[in-house]
Design a protein around this motif. Structure first.
Motif, PDB file in Angstrom:
ATOM      1  N   ASN A 164     -14.555   4.908  -4.770  1.00 44.22           N
ATOM      2  CA  ASN A 164     -15.734   4.069  -4.948  1.00 44.22           C
ATOM      3  C   ASN A 164     -17.035   4.858  -4.941  1.00 44.22           C
ATOM      4  OD1 ASN A 164     -14.271   1.732  -5.237  1.00 44.22           O
ATOM      5  ND2 ASN A 164     -14.572   1.022  -3.129  1.00 44.22           N
TER       6      ASN A 164
ATOM      7  N   ASN B 220      -9.568   0.398  -9.419  1.00 40.78           N
ATOM      8  CA  ASN B 220     -10.430  -0.526  -8.670  1.00 40.78           C
ATOM      9  C   ASN B 220     -11.802  -0.632  -9.343  1.00 40.78           C
ATOM     10  OD1 ASN B 220      -8.296  -0.859  -6.837  1.00 40.78           O
ATOM     11  ND2 ASN B 220      -8.979   0.867  -5.588  1.00 40.78           N
ATOM     12  N   ASP B 221     -12.876  -0.778  -8.553  1.00 42.92           N
ATOM     13  CA  ASP B 221     -14.193  -1.038  -9.145  1.00 42.92           C
ATOM     14  C   ASP B 221     -14.773   0.181  -9.843  1.00 42.92           C
ATOM     15  OD1 ASP B 221     -14.069  -3.619  -8.239  1.00 42.92           O
ATOM     16  OD2 ASP B 221     -15.270  -3.268  -6.441  1.00 42.92           O
TER      17      ASP B 221
ATOM     18  N   LEU C  91     -21.523  -5.554  -5.470  1.00 43.83           N
ATOM     19  CA  LEU C  91     -21.919  -4.672  -4.371  1.00 43.83           C
ATOM     20  C   LEU C  91     -22.085  -3.239  -4.866  1.00 43.83           C
ATOM     21  CD1 LEU C  91     -19.584  -5.961  -1.490  1.00 43.83           C
ATOM     22  CD2 LEU C  91     -21.995  -6.535  -1.873  1.00 43.83           C
TER      23      LEU C  91
ATOM     24  N   VAL D  79     -17.554 -10.058   0.707  1.00 44.69           N
ATOM     25  CA  VAL D  79     -16.773 -10.666  -0.377  1.00 44.69           C
ATOM     26  C   VAL D  79     -16.128 -11.971   0.072  1.00 44.69           C
ATOM     27  CG1 VAL D  79     -14.762 -10.367  -1.863  1.00 44.69           C
ATOM     28  CG2 VAL D  79     -16.366  -8.466  -1.536  1.00 44.69           C
TER      29      VAL D  79
ATOM     30  N   ASP E 123     -17.962  -4.706   3.896  1.00 45.58           N
ATOM     31  CA  ASP E 123     -17.719  -4.987   2.475  1.00 45.58           C
ATOM     32  C   ASP E 123     -16.782  -6.178   2.308  1.00 45.58           C
ATOM     33  OD1 ASP E 123     -19.353  -2.953   1.624  1.00 45.58           O
ATOM     34  OD2 ASP E 123     -17.748  -1.497   1.383  1.00 45.58           O
ATOM     35  N   VAL E 124     -15.735  -6.207   3.133  1.00 49.04           N
ATOM     36  CA  VAL E 124     -14.769  -7.306   3.062  1.00 49.04           C
ATOM     37  C   VAL E 124     -15.434  -8.623   3.460  1.00 49.04           C
ATOM     38  CG1 VAL E 124     -12.590  -8.197   3.995  1.00 49.04           C
ATOM     39  CG2 VAL E 124     -12.842  -5.743   3.530  1.00 49.04           C
TER      40      VAL E 124
ATOM     41  N   ARG F 180     -19.242 -10.536  -5.191  1.00 51.88           N
ATOM     42  CA  ARG F 180     -18.213  -9.817  -5.940  1.00 51.88           C
ATOM     43  C   ARG F 180     -18.314  -8.337  -5.586  1.00 51.88           C
ATOM     44  NH1 ARG F 180     -17.573  -9.803 -11.822  1.00 51.88           N
ATOM     45  NH2 ARG F 180     -19.723  -9.028 -11.767  1.00 51.88           N
ATOM     46  N   SER F 181     -17.168  -7.684  -5.387  1.00 51.55           N
ATOM     47  CA  SER F 181     -17.198  -6.272  -5.028  1.00 51.55           C
ATOM     48  C   SER F 181     -17.878  -5.432  -6.114  1.00 51.55           C
ATOM     49  CB  SER F 181     -15.779  -5.754  -4.767  1.00 51.55           C
ATOM     50  OG  SER F 181     -14.957  -5.948  -5.905  1.00 51.55           O
TER      51      SER F 181
END
Length: 482
Positions: free
Chosen positions: A58, A90-91, A28, A18, A14-15, A24-25
């Motif tokens: 998440n 967060n997201d 994702l 990005v 994931d990192v 963009r997270s």
């Protein structure tokens, strides 16, 4: 081949997506939730009422995204969150806010803390499908609090689909906590996780489908260690092609050193395994008192009688008997039914140091291997222990071996170039690459099964396959036969 990855590498992916590839997270998460929803609706096209149980991380955010798409497809969606709305961050937070603001009146979103058990039961009992989006790979330890409470409602009323992993399993080791989700289907993101390949977690996953997050595996998991699932379809790519003009002398020879007064059948079973797997020559080096019986059971074999005294093999003299045959053979099996007499260690030490043929060591041969301090030709060796034998080699308990079989097979390769750890979901590793045999059957849990496997692998070693491929192919064919 299906590949299973470590959870740490999945998180790094994931990192990488990005930081290296400018994703963009939030995108994702959007891709994950949308694609998961699509896979679910393809598998369950007739569901109308869907309840999503969403955790605070998440994984819950993926559930919020899926809720929007389910609603857009005309489904009746209820979302029960495991935490109060102000606990999200967060997201997951913007996706929760978007769901509440833009889908008000279309989708019900309510925290579990505002609901009694009876009210949760009422919601879930009206569902055609339950989505478990409670815990992902970032969780650790047993489920607690509201998460544990919500898990207890899964699977009672409708099919359950888990996002990424079923909540309450360890995605790395395959361990299962007392309170965990038993999914009918798991939609995992980017790639399956290693723990999902092992029991008991495997039994909790149901059918496993993989949803894309938008970043390709080849980009974000490049160079990451993985476990690949090896099936009978893969065997066809590895087995050497045989020309119609082939001669038995071209198919490779196997020398089997084994047998004792108490274990007379083991080397015979190994010989049968080698012959049925295509060896062109099998030489049985067995105690002299076994020759008559063995010649009836395996008339195709060549027999080298090992001298005995009072029922015991004079192993110190056996090297004179087998040496002339080493030049005729292309692989060795050492161990089936051999016993634990001390002189055997010297025989094995000689074979390891002075003979360059690939060798499979099994049964009590593994006991003698554990007594030898240094091995110069590890790359030519295959060992095939079950959990008990592996435990003895690693100086741990069989329970510890089975608790983390991936780590165990990696450590076993320190004793040899290639290790095959028997059991349901047999593992093969050369220390760098890892395979799990997809086939298997409880009918293989019988005496002599491992001896047949040893002979089969030795036949493929003799045919020229690498130890890693020979062990994989032999184990797969053996499992399919079972």
């Amino acid at each position: 081949m299906i590949r299973y990855y470590h959870t740490s590498d999945i998180r790094k992916a994931d990192v990488i997506a990005v930081e290296k590839y400018s994703f963009r997270s939030l995108d994702l998460m959007e891709n994950a939730g949308r694609n998961a929803a699509s896979l679910i609706l393809s598998s369950y096209p007739n569901v109308q009422n869907i309840t999503i149980l969403a955790g605070a991380g998440n994984n819950g955010g993926d559930g919020f995204v899926a809720a929007r798409y389910f609603t857009d497809y005309g489904k009746n969606v209820s979302v029960i969150t495991s935490a109060a709305f102000d606990k999200y961050k967060n997201d997951a937070l913007p996706n929760l806010e978007l769901l509440i603001s833009s889908y008000c009146g279309k989708c019900t979103v309510i925290p579990s803390t505002a609901l009694s058990d009876e009210e949760i039961t009422d919601i879930i009992s009206k569902s055609d499908l339950i989505v478990d989006a409670l815990l992902g790979t970032g969780s650790s330890g047993a489920p607690r609090g509201e998460i544990s409470r919500l898990i207890s409602f899964c699977s009672d009323f409708a099919p359950t689909v888990s996002f990424d992993i079923p909540s309450g399993i360890d995605a790395e080791s395959g361990a299962v906590y007392a309170n965990s989700v038993k999914a009918d289907m798991t939609v995992t993101f980017l790639a399956p996780k290693i723990g999902m390949a092992f029991y008991p977690a495997k039994a909790r996953c149901g059918m496993i489908l993989t949803a894309s997050i938008g970043a390709e595996q080849e980009l974000v998991l490049d160079g990451a260690e993985y476990l690949e699932l090896f099936s009978d379809r893969d065997v066809k790519c590895k087995v050497p092609k045989l020309p119609r003009t082939i001669h038995k002398g071209d198919r490779g020879g196997v020398l089997i050193y084994g047998g004792s007064n108490n274990y007379r059948g083991a080397p015979i079973l190994s010989a049968l395994g080698a012959l049925r797997s295509g060896a062109g020559l099998v030489v049985l080096a067995i105690p002299d008192f076994m020759i008559d019986m063995a010649s009836v059971a395996v008339p195709e074999a060549i027999f080298v009688p090992l001298p005995t005294s009072r029922g015991s093999v004079l192993h110190e003299n056996s090297l004179n008997e087998i040496t002339p045959w080493l030049s005729r053979c292309d692989s060795i099996v050492f161990g089936p039914g051999i016993g634990r007499e001390a002189p055997l260690q010297n025989v094995l030490a000689y074979l390891l140091s002075d003979v360059r043929l690939p060798m499979l060591i099994d049964a009590d041969g593994l006991f003698h291997l554990s007594k030898i301090k240094s091995i110069s030709q590890k790359n030519n060796i295959v060992i095939t222990p079950h959990a008990g034998e592996a435990a003895a080699l690693l100086d741990i308990s069989p329970q510890e071996v089975n608790k983390d079989r991936f780590s165990a097979v990696r450590k076993l390769t320190e004793h040899s170039g290639t290790a095959l750890l028997k059991g349901m979901g047999t593992l093969v590793s050369d220390g760098v690459h890892f395979r799990q045999i997809s086939e298997g059957s409880p009918v293989l849990a019988v005496p002599g099964s491992g001896d047949v496997l040893s002979g089969a692998i030795a036949a493929f070693l003799a045919s020229g396959l690498s130890p890693f491929d020979a062990a994989s192919v032999g184990a797969s064919i053996h499992a399919s036969a079972g």
